[in-house]
Scaffold this motif. Structure first.
Motif, PDB file in Angstrom:
ATOM      1  N   THR B  25      36.838  63.299 148.233  1.00  0.00           N
ATOM      2  CA  THR B  25      38.149  63.923 148.152  1.00  0.00           C
ATOM      3  C   THR B  25      38.421  64.281 146.693  1.00  0.00           C
ATOM      4  OG1 THR B  25      39.325  61.866 147.719  1.00  0.00           O
ATOM      5  CG2 THR B  25      38.944  62.441 150.026  1.00  0.00           C
ATOM      6  N   VAL B  26      39.445  65.052 146.498  1.00  0.00           N
ATOM      7  CA  VAL B  26      39.790  65.468 145.139  1.00  0.00           C
ATOM      8  C   VAL B  26      40.085  64.253 144.269  1.00  0.00           C
ATOM      9  CG1 VAL B  26      41.377  66.836 143.753  1.00  0.00           C
ATOM     10  CG2 VAL B  26      40.657  67.666 145.986  1.00  0.00           C
ATOM     11  N   ASN B  27      40.861  63.330 144.808  1.00  0.00           N
ATOM     12  CA  ASN B  27      41.206  62.149 144.009  1.00  0.00           C
ATOM     13  C   ASN B  27      39.978  61.307 143.672  1.00  0.00           C
ATOM     14  OD1 ASN B  27      43.836  62.452 143.389  1.00  0.00           O
ATOM     15  ND2 ASN B  27      44.624  61.225 145.085  1.00  0.00           N
ATOM     16  N   GLN B  37      43.654  66.118 137.666  1.00  0.00           N
ATOM     17  CA  GLN B  37      43.592  66.630 139.036  1.00  0.00           C
ATOM     18  C   GLN B  37      43.567  68.161 139.076  1.00  0.00           C
ATOM     19  OE1 GLN B  37      46.877  67.771 140.910  1.00  0.00           O
ATOM     20  NE2 GLN B  37      45.279  68.832 142.042  1.00  0.00           N
ATOM     21  N   VAL B  40      40.096  69.360 138.198  1.00  0.00           N
ATOM     22  CA  VAL B  40      39.137  69.170 139.289  1.00  0.00           C
ATOM     23  C   VAL B  40      39.357  70.223 140.374  1.00  0.00           C
ATOM     24  CG1 VAL B  40      38.481  67.625 141.170  1.00  0.00           C
ATOM     25  CG2 VAL B  40      38.780  66.718 138.860  1.00  0.00           C
ATOM     26  N   SER B  41      40.593  70.435 140.739  1.00  0.00           N
ATOM     27  CA  SER B  41      40.870  71.428 141.781  1.00  0.00           C
ATOM     28  C   SER B  41      40.364  72.802 141.380  1.00  0.00           C
ATOM     29  CB  SER B  41      42.373  71.496 142.067  1.00  0.00           C
ATOM     30  OG  SER B  41      42.774  70.427 142.894  1.00  0.00           O
ATOM     31  N   LEU B  44      36.660  72.895 141.678  1.00  0.00           N
ATOM     32  CA  LEU B  44      36.297  72.941 143.090  1.00  0.00           C
ATOM     33  C   LEU B  44      36.500  74.338 143.664  1.00  0.00           C
ATOM     34  CD1 LEU B  44      37.723  69.513 144.289  1.00  0.00           C
ATOM     35  CD2 LEU B  44      35.316  70.171 144.083  1.00  0.00           C
ATOM     36  N   LYS B  61      44.206  64.827 152.776  1.00  0.00           N
ATOM     37  CA  LYS B  61      42.974  64.838 151.998  1.00  0.00           C
ATOM     38  C   LYS B  61      42.106  66.027 152.335  1.00  0.00           C
ATOM     39  CE  LYS B  61      42.876  59.797 151.980  1.00  0.00           C
ATOM     40  NZ  LYS B  61      42.261  58.642 152.648  1.00  0.00           N
ATOM     41  N   TYR B  64      35.323  67.252 150.364  1.00  0.00           N
ATOM     42  CA  TYR B  64      34.400  68.253 149.848  1.00  0.00           C
ATOM     43  C   TYR B  64      32.976  67.802 150.118  1.00  0.00           C
ATOM     44  CZ  TYR B  64      37.990  71.070 147.679  1.00  0.00           C
ATOM     45  OH  TYR B  64      39.061  71.911 147.473  1.00  0.00           O
TER      46      TYR B  64
END
Lengths: 109, 109
Positions: B25-27, B37, B40-41, B44, B61, B64
Motif C-alpha cells: 500500500t502507499v503507506n 506520502q 510516493v503517490s 507511483l 487502501k 500496488y
DNA sequence: TAGTTATATAACTATATAGTTATATTTAAT
DNA sequence: ATTAAATATAACTATATAGTTATATAACTA
C-alpha cells in the motif's frame, strides 16, 4: 550522469546503438542521428560521464567506442525480475487491469 | 512516462523493488522509503503510467503490485550488449580492435 | 599565414520532474 | 453525523536537461 539516466534519453540510446555497431566520430553520429553537432556532443558528454563510451582522439577526430561495463548495473537490477518476466510474461497479456478508459473498476476485493 | 524514464529515478527503483518483493500500500511504501506520502503517490503515478505497477483498490487502501512486462523493453535493448558484456568485460580494457573483423569501416570524412 | 574542419563548450530557452505544503476525496470508525 | 485514515492531486519551487545559436579550440590544408 549515471547509467540509468544516460539510457533514459531516446536519442542517447540511439547514439549508443550506433557506437555499439562500430566506433564513430562525432560527425558520423551527427549524420546517423540527424541531431545537431552540439546536441550530439552534449549527449556524448553524458555518455562519457556514465562511462558508457570512451574517446580515442585521432587528429581532429574523436573516435567514440562502446564501454559496456556500466550496463552490468542494469543487468543486476533486472536480474530479480527476470524469472517473473519469463514465467508471467510469455502468457500473452494476462494483466486484465486495463481500466484505462473505462470507469468500470473491475474490483474484486 | 516510459519504462526507461521510470527506472531512471533511484527512489522509483527502490519503490519498485519493494513492490516486487510484496504488494504494497502507499503507506507501506512511505514507511519503507522514508519519502513523504505525496512524493510516493507521485512516483507511483509514474510507475503506473509506465505500466510497471497495477493497483488493486481495497477499501481506502490501494495495493500496488508489480507488472514486469514493460521490463522486456529494457531486456531487448540490453540484448545486443550482452555478449560484449560477458566477453569484453572481465578482461579489462582492450577494446581497441573490436571492429576489425567483420565491420566495414565506412569512414566518410 | 590564412582558412577550413572537427569538436567542445558557453549562454540561453523551454520543458520535465522531484520535492514541498495544502487540500480534496473516499472509506472507515465512533 | 463527525472524525479519522488512506490516498490523490493541485499549486508551487527548484533543479536538471534537451535543444538552440554563437563561439572557442585545436588540427588540418592550401
Amino acid at each position: 550522469m549515471n547509467t540509468f539516466n544516460a539510457l533514459a534519453e531516446p536519442n542517447r540510446r540511439r547514439l549508443l546503438e550506433a557506437i555499439r555497431q562500430e566506433p564513430c566520430t562525432v560527425n558520423m553520429l551527427v549524420s546517423k542521428s540527424g541531431l545537431s553537432q552540439p546536441a550530439v556532443s552534449k549527449h556524448l558528454r553524458y555518455l562519457r560521464e556514465a562511462d558508457l563510451v570512451t574517446v580515442k582522439p585521432d587528429g581532429q577526430k574523436r573516435w567514440y567506442e562502446l564501454n559496456p561495463a556500466p550496463l552490468k548495473e542494469i543487468e543486476a537490477f533486472l536480474e530479480p525480475y527476470r524469472q517473473l518476466l519469463s514465467s508471467r510474461l510469455d502468457a500473452p497479456e494476462q494483466h486484465l487491469d486495463s481500466m484505462k478508459s473505462t470507469k468500470t473498476k473491475e474490483i474484486d476485493n
